[in-house]
Every structure is written in C-alpha cells, then in structure tokens.
Design an enzyme around this catalytic site. Structure first.
Site, PDB file in Angstrom:
ATOM      1  N   THR A  27      52.014  -1.258  48.962  1.00  0.00           N
ATOM      2  CA  THR A  27      52.557  -1.190  47.612  1.00  0.00           C
ATOM      3  C   THR A  27      52.191   0.159  47.008  1.00  0.00           C
ATOM      4  OG1 THR A  27      50.559  -2.115  46.607  1.00  0.00           O
ATOM      5  CG2 THR A  27      52.263  -3.669  47.277  1.00  0.00           C
ATOM      6  N   ALA A  60      46.507  -1.307  48.487  1.00  0.00           N
ATOM      7  CA  ALA A  60      46.538  -1.292  47.023  1.00  0.00           C
ATOM      8  C   ALA A  60      46.129   0.103  46.555  1.00  0.00           C
ATOM      9  CB  ALA A  60      45.577  -2.339  46.468  1.00  0.00           C
ATOM     10  N   VAL A  86      42.221   0.241  50.486  1.00  0.00           N
ATOM     11  CA  VAL A  86      42.326   1.138  49.333  1.00  0.00           C
ATOM     12  C   VAL A  86      43.222   2.325  49.682  1.00  0.00           C
ATOM     13  CG1 VAL A  86      41.069   2.587  47.701  1.00  0.00           C
ATOM     14  CG2 VAL A  86      40.038   0.455  48.539  1.00  0.00           C
ATOM     15  N   LYS A  87      44.249   2.500  48.891  1.00  0.00           N
ATOM     16  CA  LYS A  87      45.247   3.549  49.137  1.00  0.00           C
ATOM     17  C   LYS A  87      44.950   4.761  48.257  1.00  0.00           C
ATOM     18  CE  LYS A  87      50.275   3.660  49.853  1.00  0.00           C
ATOM     19  NZ  LYS A  87      51.533   2.925  49.553  1.00  0.00           N
ATOM     20  N   LEU A  88      44.781   5.909  48.912  1.00  0.00           N
ATOM     21  CA  LEU A  88      44.361   7.132  48.226  1.00  0.00           C
ATOM     22  C   LEU A  88      45.375   8.248  48.462  1.00  0.00           C
ATOM     23  CD1 LEU A  88      40.740   7.040  49.663  1.00  0.00           C
ATOM     24  CD2 LEU A  88      41.341   6.478  47.286  1.00  0.00           C
TER      25      LEU A  88
END
Length: 218
Positions: A27, A60, A86-88
């Site tokens: 997402t 996310a 965790v999307k960075l």
C-alpha cells in the site's frame, strides 16, 4: 515468484486471497486516499483489517521524510501486527532508517527505486525488499524491465538477501517478464493477476467440452 496486490481496497484483496495465490499486500498513501482512508488512527485500523484478510506480508508506508520521524512511525507500524513490513522512501534518511530497522530485526521495503545504484544502497542497508517502479520508468520511455535485470545481476553477484519486488506493475505481461528476469516478487492491481487466467483457447476448449457433454447427456 511471490504475488502481492498493490491496493488498499479490501474487496480486491479478498478476491485475490480467494484465488489462493496471494502472498502479500503493498500500500501507499495514494492508495489509502483513493479508498477514503484518512487520519492516523483510521489508517492504522485499515492496516489491521488488511492483515486480518491475508496471511503474508503487508507493506505499510511511513509519511515522514526525516530519520527520527521515520523511526517513530515505523516502530508504531511494526508493533501493529507481525505481518507489517515498514515501507521507506529511497532517500538518505530512508536508507539510515532502513539500517536502523534492519539492526533491530524489523523488516523493511525500500520504495521509489529507479536505478540499480539505489537498489544497491538499499541492499547494503539490509532492506528486506526493494521496490523498483517499472511502470513509471516505462511512462518516461525508459526500460523498466532492464532495471529488474540489472538489480538481479548485482544481487546475485554479491548474494544479497534483499528481495526484488517489482512494483508499478501495470499489466499481465509485466508479470510474465518480471518472472522471466527473476524478480522475487511482483506487486500490481488485481487485473494484472487475473489476466494470467485468460487465454482464448482455454475459453474455446471449455465451451467445446461443455457442448459435447450436453449432446450425450440430455
């Protein structure tokens, strides 16, 4: 190859899950906004709903662009559910945050990757996934698939554990081409996955089978 669906739409996620081939979800803030999901608490609650629907990883994305903000958001996201990744963003502070999370055993997906050099940095920082955006490169008349091939070669040269997550997949042939090139994961809309089902000879053959059955079983 793992199949992720790139959406925040619960209906699409449930339909992909029902096919039995879904391995995860990605997402981003744009996809959340498209579904009308706004406000920090509502977004967190929506991630929880997604995790309840699927068995695999759920990426996310943080909103902050500074190291401290990414760490604060990322830790909150990671604590939400064991499936959260965790999307960075691929920026300097994003790489710093990636290394921070990697050292703590928190999985990451480094996104908005458009070059092999960026992908190399993400792998060096210990990213779980790296997300090259092939569709957006195609949009500016650049070969997005060539980027997948370059990253595959570099990662194989040095035995990096980082998985290549082909993102911005637009259609079924993107899926096939990424599979040929050795991408570990693809993420795209439901249509790109369902498109793999389609072939006119399958439809013609099934229609013929049913027609012949009816002739002898009336």
């Amino acid at each position: 190859m793992k199949f992720f669906i790139d959406t925040a739409n619960l209906g699409d996620i449930a339909e992909a899950q029902a096919l039995g081939v879904l391995d995860g979800v990605t997402t981003n803030p744009s996809l959340m906004a498209k579904e009308g999901i706004t406000g920090a608490e509502n977004i967190l609650a929506h991630y929880q709903k997604i995790c309840d629907l699927v068995d695999g990883d759920v990426s996310a994305e943080v909103i902050s662009t500074d190291f401290e903000g990414m760490v604060s958001e990322g830790e909150k996201l990671a604590a939400l559910h064991p499936q959260i990744v965790v999307k960075l963003p691929l920026i300097a502070d994003g790489i710093k945050a990636c290394k921070y999370f990697s050292d703590k055993g928190i999985r990451t997906n480094v996104t908005l990757v458009f070059s092999a050099g960026q992908a190399l940095l993400a792998a060096k920082a210990g990213a779980t996934y790296v997300s090259p955006f092939i569709g957006r490169l195609d949009d500016i008349s650049t070969d997005g698939l060539n980027l997948i091939a370059e990253i595959r070669q570099i990662y194989d040269n040095y035995a990096f554990d980082t998985q290549i997550l082909a993102a911005s997949v637009r259609h079924t042939m993107h899926v096939i081409d990424c599979a040929k090139l050795g991408a570990d994961v693809m993420t795209g809309p439901l249509s790109s996955i369902k498109g793999l089902l389609k072939h006119p000879l399958t439809d013609i053959g099934l229609a013929k089978f049913l027609e012949d059955y009816k002739k002898g079983n009336q």
